[in-house]
Write a protein that holds these residues in place. Structure first.
Motif, short mmCIF file in Angstrom:
data_model
loop_
_atom_site.label_atom_id
_atom_site.label_comp_id
_atom_site.label_asym_id
_atom_site.label_seq_id
_atom_site.Cartn_x
_atom_site.Cartn_y
_atom_site.Cartn_z
N MET A 244 12.06 41.66 48.60
CA MET A 244 11.87 40.21 48.72
C MET A 244 13.17 39.47 48.98
O MET A 244 14.21 39.83 48.43
CB MET A 244 11.27 39.64 47.41
N ASP A 245 13.10 38.40 49.79
CA ASP A 245 14.23 37.48 49.84
C ASP A 245 14.03 36.48 48.71
O ASP A 245 13.00 36.47 48.05
CB ASP A 245 14.33 36.79 51.22
N ILE A 246 15.00 35.61 48.48
CA ILE A 246 14.95 34.72 47.32
C ILE A 246 13.78 33.75 47.40
O ILE A 246 13.15 33.44 46.38
CB ILE A 246 16.28 33.96 47.13
N GLU A 247 13.44 33.25 48.58
CA GLU A 247 12.34 32.30 48.70
C GLU A 247 11.00 32.94 48.34
O GLU A 247 10.17 32.34 47.66
CB GLU A 247 12.29 31.72 50.11
N THR A 248 10.79 34.18 48.81
CA THR A 248 9.55 34.90 48.50
C THR A 248 9.46 35.17 47.01
O THR A 248 8.40 34.99 46.39
CB THR A 248 9.49 36.24 49.27
N ALA A 249 10.57 35.60 46.42
CA ALA A 249 10.60 35.89 44.99
C ALA A 249 10.36 34.62 44.17
O ALA A 249 9.62 34.62 43.18
CB ALA A 249 11.94 36.51 44.61
N PHE A 250 10.96 33.51 44.61
CA PHE A 250 10.80 32.23 43.90
C PHE A 250 9.34 31.78 43.92
O PHE A 250 8.80 31.38 42.90
CB PHE A 250 11.70 31.17 44.53
N GLN A 251 8.70 31.86 45.08
CA GLN A 251 7.31 31.43 45.18
C GLN A 251 6.40 32.31 44.33
O GLN A 251 5.46 31.82 43.69
CB GLN A 251 6.84 31.45 46.63
N ALA A 252 6.70 33.62 44.31
CA ALA A 252 5.92 34.54 43.48
C ALA A 252 6.07 34.18 42.00
O ALA A 252 5.09 34.20 41.24
CB ALA A 252 6.36 35.98 43.72
#
Length: 208
Positions: A189-197
């Protein structure tokens, strides 16, 4: 609301914690900095890292609002912090401070290695953020190089594995996933994907 985030070094938990705190308008505490602050104080005064009473005395003079991450992020301080973190009496004093921080309204996001299991076992939501050692080593190496400092991937990987073993096998408050924590593997994951998750997990927990 209290959000507890645990996981190994360079898993992305610190960045996620800061982003979640901003998103939900909560205060944030990187509990690892409390150990680093004690370690840095001991190093600065030339005091032994293994003397529990001296370490506890340092902790009692700690101001959680004045910890400067940029001054505490060196490799030397990190290694020293990992060593003082095994001192049971020191952990007890710092956990007391961390619990006070979490209990202050309107709540907080705390990240570390024993938040969901020891510091905030009744947290609103718990996350265990992890990634493969290789992915974490690459992130840490890139981070160090981006600051104009020297770093070798193989050395960073070896260091991370050594810290993982020390943190997960210590007798006092070892790093482990709480039984009711949500696992978030950020390897791919990049940070944006991880944050949304992470936001989705928190929202579902609040709704429940």
């Amino acid at each position: 609301m209290i959000i507890a985030i645990d996981g190994p070094a360079a898993s992305g938990k610190g960045t996620l914690a800061r982003r979640l705190a901003e998103h939900f308008k909560l205060r944030h505490l990187d509990t690892g900095l409390t150990y680093r602050a004690v370690a840095a104080a001991l190093l600065a005064k030339g005091l032994p890292l293994g003397d529990e009473q001296i370490a506890i005395e340092m902790a009692r003079h700690l101001d959680l609002a004045k910890m400067d991450k940029s001054l505490l992020s060196s490799h030397e301080v990190g290694e020293a912090a990992s060593r003082v973190a095994v001192l049971g009496g020191l952990r007890g004093e710092l956990v007391r401070l961390q619990k006070e921080f979490a209990a202050t309204p309107p709540g907080a996001v705390l990240d570390g290695r024993d938040i969901g299991t020891v510091v905030c076992p009744d947290a609103t939501v718990k996350l265990f953020v992890t990634a493969s050692p290789e992915a974490r080593a690459k992130r840490r190496t890139d981070e160090i190089l981006s600051k104009g400092q020297e770093a070798e991937y193989a050395s960073v990987l070896s260091d991370l594995k050594r810290r993982d073993e020390r943190d997960s096998q210590r007798t006092v408050a070892p790093m482990k996933q709480a039984a009711d924590a949500h696992l978030l593997d950020t390897t791919e994951m990049d940070i944006e994907t991880a944050f949304q998750a992470a936001v989705d997990i928190v929202e579902k927990a609040r709704a429940a």
